[in-house]
Design a protein around this motif. Structure first.
Motif, PDB file in Angstrom:
ATOM      1  N   ASP A 127     -95.937  57.839  30.602  1.00 41.07           N
ATOM      2  CA  ASP A 127     -95.777  56.547  31.271  1.00 41.07           C
ATOM      3  C   ASP A 127     -94.779  56.590  32.426  1.00 41.07           C
ATOM      4  OD1 ASP A 127     -97.549  55.465  29.437  1.00 41.07           O
ATOM      5  OD2 ASP A 127     -95.942  54.846  28.073  1.00 41.07           O
ATOM      6  N   VAL A 128     -94.001  57.673  32.551  1.00 43.76           N
ATOM      7  CA  VAL A 128     -92.995  57.782  33.608  1.00 43.76           C
ATOM      8  C   VAL A 128     -93.415  58.891  34.565  1.00 43.76           C
ATOM      9  CG1 VAL A 128     -90.567  58.221  34.133  1.00 43.76           C
ATOM     10  CG2 VAL A 128     -91.180  56.995  32.048  1.00 43.76           C
ATOM     11  N   ALA A 129     -93.641  58.507  35.809  1.00 47.79           N
ATOM     12  CA  ALA A 129     -94.064  59.470  36.826  1.00 47.79           C
ATOM     13  C   ALA A 129     -92.873  60.303  37.295  1.00 47.79           C
ATOM     14  CB  ALA A 129     -94.682  58.735  38.010  1.00 47.79           C
ATOM     15  N   LEU A 130     -93.157  61.487  37.800  1.00 45.35           N
ATOM     16  CA  LEU A 130     -92.116  62.372  38.297  1.00 45.35           C
ATOM     17  C   LEU A 130     -91.283  61.690  39.384  1.00 45.35           C
ATOM     18  CD1 LEU A 130     -90.744  65.145  38.419  1.00 45.35           C
ATOM     19  CD2 LEU A 130     -92.513  65.833  40.063  1.00 45.35           C
ATOM     20  N   GLY A 131     -91.924  61.003  40.298  1.00 43.63           N
ATOM     21  CA  GLY A 131     -91.204  60.315  41.375  1.00 43.63           C
ATOM     22  C   GLY A 131     -90.223  59.281  40.838  1.00 43.63           C
ATOM     23  N   GLU A 132     -90.614  58.569  39.800  1.00 48.19           N
ATOM     24  CA  GLU A 132     -89.707  57.590  39.176  1.00 48.19           C
ATOM     25  C   GLU A 132     -88.496  58.295  38.560  1.00 48.19           C
ATOM     26  OE1 GLU A 132     -93.083  54.296  37.897  1.00 48.19           O
ATOM     27  OE2 GLU A 132     -92.570  55.913  36.515  1.00 48.19           O
ATOM     28  N   GLY A 133     -88.749  59.429  37.942  1.00 51.31           N
ATOM     29  CA  GLY A 133     -87.653  60.192  37.347  1.00 51.31           C
ATOM     30  C   GLY A 133     -86.693  60.720  38.396  1.00 51.31           C
ATOM     31  N   VAL A 134     -87.232  61.241  39.486  1.00 50.12           N
ATOM     32  CA  VAL A 134     -86.385  61.756  40.567  1.00 50.12           C
ATOM     33  C   VAL A 134     -85.557  60.621  41.162  1.00 50.12           C
ATOM     34  CG1 VAL A 134     -86.394  62.814  42.862  1.00 50.12           C
ATOM     35  CG2 VAL A 134     -87.884  63.710  41.058  1.00 50.12           C
ATOM     36  N   LEU A 135     -86.165  59.451  41.329  1.00 52.46           N
ATOM     37  CA  LEU A 135     -85.421  58.294  41.816  1.00 52.46           C
ATOM     38  C   LEU A 135     -84.304  57.927  40.844  1.00 52.46           C
ATOM     39  CD1 LEU A 135     -85.039  56.039  43.891  1.00 52.46           C
ATOM     40  CD2 LEU A 135     -86.716  54.695  42.617  1.00 52.46           C
ATOM     41  N   ALA A 136     -84.574  57.995  39.546  1.00 48.47           N
ATOM     42  CA  ALA A 136     -83.537  57.712  38.542  1.00 48.47           C
ATOM     43  C   ALA A 136     -82.409  58.739  38.634  1.00 48.47           C
ATOM     44  CB  ALA A 136     -84.139  57.689  37.147  1.00 48.47           C
ATOM     45  N   PHE A 137     -82.735  60.040  38.803  1.00 45.41           N
ATOM     46  CA  PHE A 137     -81.699  61.060  38.969  1.00 45.41           C
ATOM     47  C   PHE A 137     -80.815  60.719  40.164  1.00 45.41           C
ATOM     48  CE2 PHE A 137     -84.916  64.525  37.473  1.00 45.41           C
ATOM     49  CZ  PHE A 137     -84.775  64.130  36.158  1.00 45.41           C
ATOM     50  N   ALA A 138     -81.459  60.407  41.281  1.00 46.92           N
ATOM     51  CA  ALA A 138     -80.716  60.099  42.508  1.00 46.92           C
ATOM     52  C   ALA A 138     -79.855  58.854  42.335  1.00 46.92           C
ATOM     53  CB  ALA A 138     -81.682  59.928  43.675  1.00 46.92           C
ATOM     54  N   ALA A 139     -80.386  57.839  41.653  1.00 47.62           N
ATOM     55  CA  ALA A 139     -79.626  56.602  41.441  1.00 47.62           C
ATOM     56  C   ALA A 139     -78.390  56.877  40.576  1.00 47.62           C
ATOM     57  CB  ALA A 139     -80.508  55.541  40.787  1.00 47.62           C
ATOM     58  N   LEU A 140     -78.555  57.633  39.502  1.00 44.78           N
ATOM     59  CA  LEU A 140     -77.418  57.940  38.633  1.00 44.78           C
ATOM     60  C   LEU A 140     -76.362  58.764  39.368  1.00 44.78           C
ATOM     61  CD1 LEU A 140     -79.357  58.711  35.347  1.00 44.78           C
ATOM     62  CD2 LEU A 140     -77.736  56.825  35.701  1.00 44.78           C
ATOM     63  N   ALA A 141     -76.800  59.770  40.112  1.00 42.63           N
ATOM     64  CA  ALA A 141     -75.856  60.595  40.867  1.00 42.63           C
ATOM     65  C   ALA A 141     -75.157  59.767  41.940  1.00 42.63           C
ATOM     66  CB  ALA A 141     -76.578  61.790  41.493  1.00 42.63           C
ATOM     67  N   SER A 142     -75.877  58.850  42.566  1.00 45.40           N
ATOM     68  CA  SER A 142     -75.274  57.980  43.588  1.00 45.40           C
ATOM     69  C   SER A 142     -74.247  57.035  42.981  1.00 45.40           C
ATOM     70  CB  SER A 142     -76.357  57.167  44.305  1.00 45.40           C
ATOM     71  OG  SER A 142     -77.239  58.017  44.991  1.00 45.40           O
ATOM     72  N   LEU A 143     -74.561  56.487  41.825  1.00 42.09           N
ATOM     73  CA  LEU A 143     -73.596  55.615  41.153  1.00 42.09           C
ATOM     74  C   LEU A 143     -72.341  56.386  40.755  1.00 42.09           C
ATOM     75  CD1 LEU A 143     -75.973  53.476  38.926  1.00 42.09           C
ATOM     76  CD2 LEU A 143     -74.546  52.665  40.823  1.00 42.09           C
ATOM     77  N   GLN A 144     -72.520  57.601  40.267  1.00 37.93           N
ATOM     78  CA  GLN A 144     -71.369  58.420  39.907  1.00 37.93           C
ATOM     79  C   GLN A 144     -70.537  58.733  41.144  1.00 37.93           C
ATOM     80  OE1 GLN A 144     -70.195  61.662  40.456  1.00 37.93           O
ATOM     81  NE2 GLN A 144     -68.634  61.482  38.888  1.00 37.93           N
ATOM     82  N   TRP A 145     -71.198  59.049  42.252  1.00 37.16           N
ATOM     83  CA  TRP A 145     -70.499  59.314  43.507  1.00 37.16           C
ATOM     84  C   TRP A 145     -69.728  58.078  43.955  1.00 37.16           C
ATOM     85  CZ3 TRP A 145     -70.542  57.138  48.321  1.00 37.16           C
ATOM     86  CH2 TRP A 145     -69.883  57.852  49.328  1.00 37.16           C
ATOM     87  N   LEU A 146     -70.354  56.899  43.875  1.00 37.52           N
ATOM     88  CA  LEU A 146     -69.708  55.656  44.287  1.00 37.52           C
ATOM     89  C   LEU A 146     -68.476  55.359  43.430  1.00 37.52           C
ATOM     90  CD1 LEU A 146     -69.768  53.113  46.078  1.00 37.52           C
ATOM     91  CD2 LEU A 146     -71.223  52.053  44.340  1.00 37.52           C
TER      92      LEU A 146
END
Length: 168
Positions: A61-80
């Motif tokens: 149910d979770v596409a690769l693109g959605e997962g990559v976006l989630a990785f980027a969002a989590l890393a961005s939040l950690q960076w922020l």
């Protein structure tokens, strides 16, 4: 019993390779702090990245693109959070714990131990792990922000400047 169909196995194999590559790329871009073991927020991000990777790999149910976006969002939040912690004392106090002095000059600091939920035996173990057998020789045991304990021994020729940021 071992798998539903070959299509499912192929999907997991391909998505595993691509998701792993994407996570490594995102973490390299995000920097060394992304997987640091420094505070509660870093731990949450690390666990969330692992959970997200598992979901991407195993859920149809979770596409690769959605997962990559989630990785980027989590890393961005950690960076922020880390960026705001560096630039704002108020935010740093909110987001990060301070190191805590648990033993000073061979004496247990019972109030700090109670607040941090640390036992004498845990402090004794940290002292032993640092290669020391006498608490009296220990100037300080500090509970660090990552949950580890630092042991500082008496050194007459050194000023203990590393203890300036420790909560007493």
């Amino acid at each position: 019993m071992f798998f539903d169909d070959l299509h499912g196995l192929l999907r997991v194999a391909i998505v595993s390779l691509l998701a792993y590559a994407a996570m490594v790329l995102v973490l390299r871009i995000a920097g060394k702090r992304s997987l640091a073991k420094l505070n509660a927020f870093d731990l949450v991000v690390t666990v969330a990245l692992g959970s997200t990777l598992a979901t991407v790999l195993l859920s149809k149910d979770v596409a690769l693109g959605e997962g990559v976006l989630a990785f980027a969002a989590l890393a961005s939040l950690q960076w922020l959070v880390s960026r705001l912690s560096v630039s704002s004392a108020w935010f740093r106090t909110l987001a990060r714990a301070k190191p805590r002095l648990l033993l000073e000059n061979g004496e247990y600091r019972r109030d700090a131990m109670a607040q941090e939920r640390v036992t004498k035996s845990e402090i004794d173990a940290a002292v032993r792990n640092a290669g020391h057998g006498r608490l009296e020789a220990v100037v300080a045991v500090v509970l660090e922000t990552d949950g580890s304990m630092s042991v500082i021994v008496d050194s007459a020729e050194e000023e203990l400047t590393a203890l300036r940021s420790v909560q007493r």
